[in-house]
Write a protein that holds these residues in place. Structure first.
Motif, PDB file in Angstrom:
ATOM      1  N   PHE A  45      39.894  47.990  55.490  1.00  0.00           N
ATOM      2  CA  PHE A  45      40.247  46.900  54.938  1.00  0.00           C
ATOM      3  C   PHE A  45      38.998  45.946  55.209  1.00  0.00           C
ATOM      4  N   LYS A  46      38.478  45.976  56.004  1.00  0.00           N
ATOM      5  CA  LYS A  46      37.329  45.009  56.480  1.00  0.00           C
ATOM      6  C   LYS A  46      36.164  45.355  55.570  1.00  0.00           C
ATOM      7  N   ASN A  47      36.281  46.623  54.879  1.00  0.00           N
ATOM      8  CA  ASN A  47      35.100  46.836  53.797  1.00  0.00           C
ATOM      9  C   ASN A  47      35.472  46.160  52.679  1.00  0.00           C
ATOM     10  N   ILE A  48      36.500  45.798  52.196  1.00  0.00           N
ATOM     11  CA  ILE A  48      36.755  45.278  50.890  1.00  0.00           C
ATOM     12  C   ILE A  48      36.375  43.653  51.213  1.00  0.00           C
ATOM     13  N   THR A  49      35.535  43.491  50.172  1.00  0.00           N
ATOM     14  CA  THR A  49      34.793  42.154  50.129  1.00  0.00           C
ATOM     15  C   THR A  49      35.155  41.401  48.509  1.00  0.00           C
ATOM     16  N   GLN A  50      36.010  42.072  47.840  1.00  0.00           N
ATOM     17  CA  GLN A  50      36.142  41.575  46.676  1.00  0.00           C
ATOM     18  C   GLN A  50      37.800  41.408  46.199  1.00  0.00           C
ATOM     19  N   ASN A  51      38.179  40.282  45.847  1.00  0.00           N
ATOM     20  CA  ASN A  51      39.765  40.255  45.659  1.00  0.00           C
ATOM     21  C   ASN A  51      40.045  40.869  44.461  1.00  0.00           C
ATOM     22  N   PRO A  52      41.179  42.134  44.883  1.00  0.00           N
ATOM     23  CA  PRO A  52      41.436  42.947  43.446  1.00  0.00           C
ATOM     24  C   PRO A  52      42.330  42.171  42.444  1.00  0.00           C
ATOM     25  N   LEU A  53      42.559  40.833  42.695  1.00  0.00           N
ATOM     26  CA  LEU A  53      43.379  40.184  41.598  1.00  0.00           C
ATOM     27  C   LEU A  53      42.284  39.817  40.355  1.00  0.00           C
ATOM     28  N   TYR A  54      40.950  39.709  40.659  1.00  0.00           N
ATOM     29  CA  TYR A  54      39.994  39.476  39.571  1.00  0.00           C
ATOM     30  C   TYR A  54      40.024  40.364  38.612  1.00  0.00           C
ATOM     31  N   ILE A  55      40.059  41.760  39.349  1.00  0.00           N
ATOM     32  CA  ILE A  55      39.846  43.148  38.505  1.00  0.00           C
ATOM     33  C   ILE A  55      41.239  43.377  37.787  1.00  0.00           C
ATOM     34  N   TYR A  56      42.535  43.440  38.271  1.00  0.00           N
ATOM     35  CA  TYR A  56      43.579  44.014  37.877  1.00  0.00           C
ATOM     36  C   TYR A  56      44.242  42.935  37.304  1.00  0.00           C
ATOM     37  N   ASN A  57      44.563  41.685  37.838  1.00  0.00           N
ATOM     38  CA  ASN A  57      45.216  40.657  37.235  1.00  0.00           C
ATOM     39  C   ASN A  57      44.216  39.855  36.352  1.00  0.00           C
ATOM     40  N   LYS A  58      43.142  39.894  36.410  1.00  0.00           N
ATOM     41  CA  LYS A  58      42.446  38.972  35.524  1.00  0.00           C
ATOM     42  C   LYS A  58      42.437  37.575  35.918  1.00  0.00           C
ATOM     43  N   GLU A  59      42.679  37.169  37.481  1.00  0.00           N
ATOM     44  CA  GLU A  59      43.158  35.884  37.715  1.00  0.00           C
ATOM     45  C   GLU A  59      41.554  35.081  38.141  1.00  0.00           C
ATOM     46  N   LYS A  60      41.385  34.041  37.800  1.00  0.00           N
ATOM     47  CA  LYS A  60      40.068  33.365  38.015  1.00  0.00           C
ATOM     48  C   LYS A  60      40.105  32.843  39.429  1.00  0.00           C
ATOM     49  N   LYS A  61      38.987  32.954  40.192  1.00  0.00           N
ATOM     50  CA  LYS A  61      38.847  32.689  41.446  1.00  0.00           C
ATOM     51  C   LYS A  61      39.338  31.262  41.854  1.00  0.00           C
ATOM     52  N   GLU A  62      39.099  30.308  40.964  1.00  0.00           N
ATOM     53  CA  GLU A  62      39.649  28.809  41.030  1.00  0.00           C
ATOM     54  C   GLU A  62      41.268  28.957  41.071  1.00  0.00           C
ATOM     55  N   ILE A  63      41.699  29.616  40.072  1.00  0.00           N
ATOM     56  CA  ILE A  63      43.218  29.605  40.152  1.00  0.00           C
ATOM     57  C   ILE A  63      43.693  30.217  41.388  1.00  0.00           C
ATOM     58  N   SER A  64      43.185  31.276  41.701  1.00  0.00           N
ATOM     59  CA  SER A  64      43.657  32.168  43.086  1.00  0.00           C
ATOM     60  C   SER A  64      43.503  31.191  44.303  1.00  0.00           C
ATOM     61  N   ILE A  65      42.395  30.382  44.472  1.00  0.00           N
ATOM     62  CA  ILE A  65      42.186  29.341  45.413  1.00  0.00           C
ATOM     63  C   ILE A  65      43.087  28.298  45.619  1.00  0.00           C
ATOM     64  N   LYS A  66      43.485  27.816  44.399  1.00  0.00           N
ATOM     65  CA  LYS A  66      44.402  26.838  44.147  1.00  0.00           C
ATOM     66  C   LYS A  66      45.759  27.093  44.429  1.00  0.00           C
ATOM     67  N   LYS A  67      46.220  28.460  44.156  1.00  0.00           N
ATOM     68  CA  LYS A  67      47.358  28.913  44.454  1.00  0.00           C
ATOM     69  C   LYS A  67      47.590  29.174  45.830  1.00  0.00           C
TER      70      LYS A  67
END
Length: 199
Positions: A96-118
């Motif tokens: 898991f430490k090798n995971i550096t990108q949030n999979p929400l951006y790939i699979y859920n198409k959620e924008k980073k700003e929205i993810s941070i706000k929530k």
């Protein structure tokens, strides 16, 4: 001779009083106390234990045949898994430490700003009491000396994957938050922790 009959009579009395199937007791002296009329969660309201059947007509209950209402439309089941986000089977902390990108951006198409706000809202509710509002390890429990050793995120070598792993499985003094946060919310909290680290 009389003693023998007396012993046999006593033995028959004891054997008669024994009942080996404990799920169906022979005699219940206070059935109203033993078998409650109260509703059991998620049970059929007409459920009874050899009692006189009472037909209970409650519109909410009779539709779903349960003593509780169905979840509100649009809510997320705690049993539902978002396993398509990332394959976690047979993976440990180092994976898991090798995971550096949030999979929400790939699979859920959620924008980073929205993810941070929530993630901020979820963090303030679940994490800030120990980790502090700014992630400096000075939450209310630390200030009141109820817990010690909470790290500052800036001092730790963490990635979004390692944070997600710890929130999911727990580590050291921290317990798992799976029962409080579903998979998507755990990724959002992890994103917000990285935001605090890099702030």
């Amino acid at each position: 001779m009389i003693n023998r009959y007396l012993y046999i009579l006593i033995l028959m009395f004891f054997l008669e009083s024994c009942w080996f199937d404990k799920t169906q007791p022979n005699i219940v002296y206070m059935p109203d106390m033993y078998y409650s009329d109260a509703y059991e969660p998620y049970s059929d309201p007409n459920f009874n234990h050899n009692k006189e059947i009472k037909k209970i007509e409650i519109p909410f209950f009779s539709k779903g045949k349960t003593s509780s209402l169905l979840p509100v439309k649009g809510t997320v089941s705690r049993n539902h898994s978002f396993s398509n986000l990332i394959d976690v089977k047979n993976k440990g902390f180092n994976d898991f430490k090798n995971i550096t990108q949030n999979p929400l951006y790939i699979y859920n198409k959620e924008k980073k700003e929205i993810s941070i706000k929530k993630g901020e809202k979820l963090y303030q509710i679940n994490c800030s009491i120990c980790h502090g509002k700014n992630g400096d390890g000075n939450g209310e429990l630390v200030k009141n000396e109820k817990i010690f050793g909470i790290p500052n995120y800036k001092d730790r070598d963490i990635t979004i994957g390692s944070i997600y792993y710890v929130v999911t499985y727990g580590k050291n003094n921290m317990n798992s938050y799976v029962s409080q946060l579903n998979e998507i919310d755990r990724w959002r909290v992890s994103e917000y922790v990285m935001f605090l680290k890099n702030k």
